[in-house]
Design a protein around this motif. Sequence first.
Motif, PDB file in Angstrom:
ATOM      1  N   HIS A 208       0.828  -1.217   0.000  1.00 28.83           N
ATOM      2  CA  HIS A 208       0.000   0.000   0.000  1.00 28.83           C
ATOM      3  C   HIS A 208       0.858   1.260   0.000  1.00 28.83           C
ATOM      4  CE1 HIS A 208      -3.230  -2.818   0.963  1.00 28.83           C
ATOM      5  NE2 HIS A 208      -4.076  -1.863   0.681  1.00 28.83           N
ATOM      6  N   ALA A 219      -6.534   2.798   1.189  1.00 27.93           N
ATOM      7  CA  ALA A 219      -6.695   2.246   2.539  1.00 27.93           C
ATOM      8  C   ALA A 219      -6.637   0.718   2.484  1.00 27.93           C
ATOM      9  CB  ALA A 219      -8.013   2.707   3.145  1.00 27.93           C
ATOM     10  N   ASN A 240      -4.585   3.682   7.639  1.00 25.74           N
ATOM     11  CA  ASN A 240      -5.890   4.073   7.082  1.00 25.74           C
ATOM     12  C   ASN A 240      -6.264   5.485   7.503  1.00 25.74           C
ATOM     13  OD1 ASN A 240      -6.106   1.636   5.826  1.00 25.74           O
ATOM     14  ND2 ASN A 240      -7.571   0.744   7.245  1.00 25.74           N
ATOM     15  N   GLN A 244      -6.938   8.608   4.992  1.00 27.97           N
ATOM     16  CA  GLN A 244      -8.116   9.467   5.086  1.00 27.97           C
ATOM     17  C   GLN A 244      -7.714  10.930   5.232  1.00 27.97           C
ATOM     18  OE1 GLN A 244     -11.291   8.517   4.647  1.00 27.97           O
ATOM     19  NE2 GLN A 244     -11.785  10.708   4.721  1.00 27.97           N
TER      20      GLN A 244
END
Length: 482
Positions: A208, A219, A240, A244
């Motif tokens: 990621h 995410a 995550n 965000q």
Amino acid sequence: MATPFDPRAWPIALRVPLAVAALMVLVGIVLSERVLARLADLQEGQLREVARSYLDGLSSAVVPAVVRDDPWEAFDAIERLEALNKGLRPIETVVTDGGGRVVAASDPRRHAVGALYAPPASVPTGAAADFSLEADAESARAVRPLAYPGRTVGTIYAIFDTSHVAAERRDVLATLVATNVALTFALAAAGWFLVRRMMRPVAVLTEHLGAARDGRPTAIDPAVVERERGDFRRLFAIHNDLVQSIADREELAKRLAEEERLGSLGRLASTLAHEINNPLGGILNALDTLRRHGHVAQVRKTSIGLVERGLLGIRDVVQTTLALYRADAAPRDLRSADIDDLRLLAAAEARRRRVFIDGVTDIPPVVGIAGTPVRQAILNLLLNAIAVSPPEARVVLDVRRDGGELRVAVRDRGPGLSAEHARRLVRGGDVPLGSGGLGLWTTNRLVRDLGGRIEVGRPDGGGSSVVLRLPLKPSGELSDVA
């Protein structure tokens, strides 16, 4: 730079098992050495005790024969003791007198009676040596002086077979090596499996993060987060949250850019109204003149000319404003006419502040770069330069093609950008609500989205110099501007 042969470049799932294997090899070597040393001590101690017992019995039996010089009695004693100590595996036994001559031997043909016996050089001899034993891999040699009250009358030399002892030691060594190898491979495999299992969350996070480097961060699937426990679960949750936060920041940046876009229009609204009111006033005056003196041909011609020029001026201002602020239905490339439109839009603000705009435009009619963000960025810099320039100063706009880049330079004669505003223009950063420099931050954002860079300098004559370097599209990728 790390090479493929550098262990630091290897994946951790390989380095940890190899480290475990290396540690096990080291531990196995140390433990094997201590086990073999202890076994050798035990074997030598046992051999020493058995040899001492054999020589004690033999010395008691042969001393009288040596004193009487009776070879047959000594030979008989040797045979009887060898038969009783077969477990000791005597190979050779020689009894000599005080002069070193053979009295009796287990092999008379090899060591004849009366012959001078040459003992092994490694075995100590003499009356001072009560008993000595010298062992090697296949045999052991023992010496026992024969004492008679008051004097030494001879010596017993014995050689024993110790090959079975060496074989036992080799068997133990082979067992230790096989056990250590099996344990090393088993623990290395277990280490590899455990590290792979432990590194699985790290691989997910690495994937990621790599995606975030190549584009917009994504995410981690909540189901994957729920499967983890402990530190990795908290790490995934933090990732995550960070994704965000980045998304929220991007959304805020878009809103701020749009607000700045509208703010620029608001700052121009008053000057545009002035630009439109002036020709409107002239048009109304011309219409009033026509109403009063329209029958005069020259007056009618002059008034109609004034009305036409006023309407054309209003049309130019309106069209230029719409071209700049209308959202394009499809992205189009920058045109040289766009630069002229920008000068026209900024001219009203410049006249209001009594500032002059000079410049050079040396680009083709169509340039391979998105037109809307470039126009917005240049207009922001022009308005900022006009705002900080003193009356009667000149703002210079220089737009030209420089190799594979579009080079835009805006120079003013104001006090120069502060360190904070220069940093905001070059590097972007946070823009707290209510602080100045929003236009500079928006310009940085627009240039960064285009893949360009910004350079800020201070010319010798004072003021500031801002240079935008924007990469152009390769040939053949121009948008349809028809």
